[in-house]
Design an enzyme around this catalytic site. Structure first.
Site, PDB file in Angstrom:
ATOM      1  N   CYS A  67       0.770  -1.074   0.056  1.00 26.36           N
ATOM      2  CA  CYS A  67      -0.009   0.107   0.125  1.00 26.36           C
ATOM      3  C   CYS A  67       0.794   1.167   0.005  1.00 26.36           C
ATOM      4  O   CYS A  67       1.939   1.063   0.678  1.00 26.36           O
ATOM      5  CB  CYS A  67      -0.812   0.127   1.292  1.00 26.36           C
ATOM      6  SG  CYS A  67      -2.523  -0.816   1.169  1.00 26.36           S
ATOM      7  N   CYS A 125      -3.826  -0.072  -3.299  1.00 30.30           N
ATOM      8  CA  CYS A 125      -4.474   0.518  -2.309  1.00 30.30           C
ATOM      9  C   CYS A 125      -3.694   1.746  -1.462  1.00 30.30           C
ATOM     10  O   CYS A 125      -2.652   1.873  -1.971  1.00 30.30           O
ATOM     11  CB  CYS A 125      -4.449  -0.481  -0.888  1.00 30.30           C
ATOM     12  SG  CYS A 125      -2.994  -1.394  -0.620  1.00 30.30           S
TER      13      CYS A 125
END
Ligand code: AVW
Length: 249
Positions: A74, A155
């Site tokens: 992420c 993400c």
């Protein structure tokens, strides 16, 4: 006799071609510790072996993606379009971002060409259709499928390097435009941060019309930012390990 010699030579060449490709695949794969590279190879092969090389839809790579799903970190995801060299020069030198080509499948197949043939169980690396010769060729379908999986897994804050030296930095038919942007999901992705790579002869800036189209394609709820950054600045930061990632641009 001449036919026998030519036949044997051809056979040796083909066998060699086949083996070298598989060896490259396996040795690149083994750099990712703990991966079952034989299993991944078999999942890869089944997508195109024995098939018409212009009729390999991207779904044929579903088992491959399931065997080696991309697991990007992420906030470190780097997408790109028409900026391959500057992006990879940067990601190779600095541990700031990860591209699809840093994941197992992307790194194993980067810069390779392959295809099968009806009635054959071999992998060929020559005589394969080029990127635009036919739409459903094994190489193009792979990159579409792998890019879709990469974007699905994205993400946090996502970065995208686009090319400010061309009039349409956001190209709707590119992989970034047709697949990746559309699959970024606002439940996981917080923002898309475009780094528009410019050179002395800046052609496009952040007000470019194509970037308006990009914003329209984004899932509502994903914040959008754009920043023009000189290519030389990216190259300098790539060569300056002291500089924090967040201070590069
Ligand atoms: P790209 P994308 N002929 O720079 O957004 C031969 O346009 O599509 O960026 N090869 C081609 C052609 C073509 N006409 N078009 C594309 N390619 C190949 C994966 C070529 O190897 C990453 F996740 C070129 O370097 C990026 O975020 C590469 O596709 C995104 O997809 C990229 O073409 C970049 O794809």
């Amino acid at each position: 006799l001449v036919f026998v010699i030519v036949g044997v030579a051809l056979g040796v060449t083909l066998r060699h071609e086949n083996d070298t490709f598989q060896e490259t695949f396996i040795s690149r794969c083994e750099k990712f510790k703990g991966s079952d590279c034989q299993k991944i190879w078999r999942a890869f092969e089944q997508a195109y072996v024995g098939r018409d090389p212009c009729n390999v839809p991207m779904e044929e790579y579903n088992p491959l993606v399931a065997a080696a799903p991309p697991q990007p970190a992420c906030n470190r995801i780097m997408l790109w379009s028409k900026t391959k060299d500057v992006v990879h020069d940067f990601t190779e030198k600095r541990d700031c971002f990860g591209t699809l080509e840093d994941t197992l499948l992307g790194s194993v197949l980067d810069d390779l060409t392959w295809c099968g043939k009806e009635g054959s169980s071999e992998t060929f690396t020559t005589g394969c259709p080029g990127w635009t010769d036919c739409e459903k060729n094994p190489v193009r379908s792979f990159w579409y499928r792998a890019s879709a999986a990469f974007a699905d897994a994205a993400c946090g804050d996502v970065t995208a390097m686009l090319n400010g030296s061309i009039s349409t930095p956001f190209y709707p038919t590119s992989i970034f435009g047709s697949i990746e942007v559309k699959r970024l999901n606002s439940t996981r992705v917080k923002s898309l941060n475009v780094v528009l790579v410019t050179e002395q002869n800046e052609v496009a800036n952040c007000t470019n019309a194509s970037l308006k189209d990009l914003q329209k394609e984004l899932d509502k709820g994903i914040k959008y930012n754009c920043k023009e950054v000189e290519k030389s600045q990216i190259e300098e930061c790539a060569s300056d390990p002291q500089k924090p990632c967040g201070a590069c641009w």
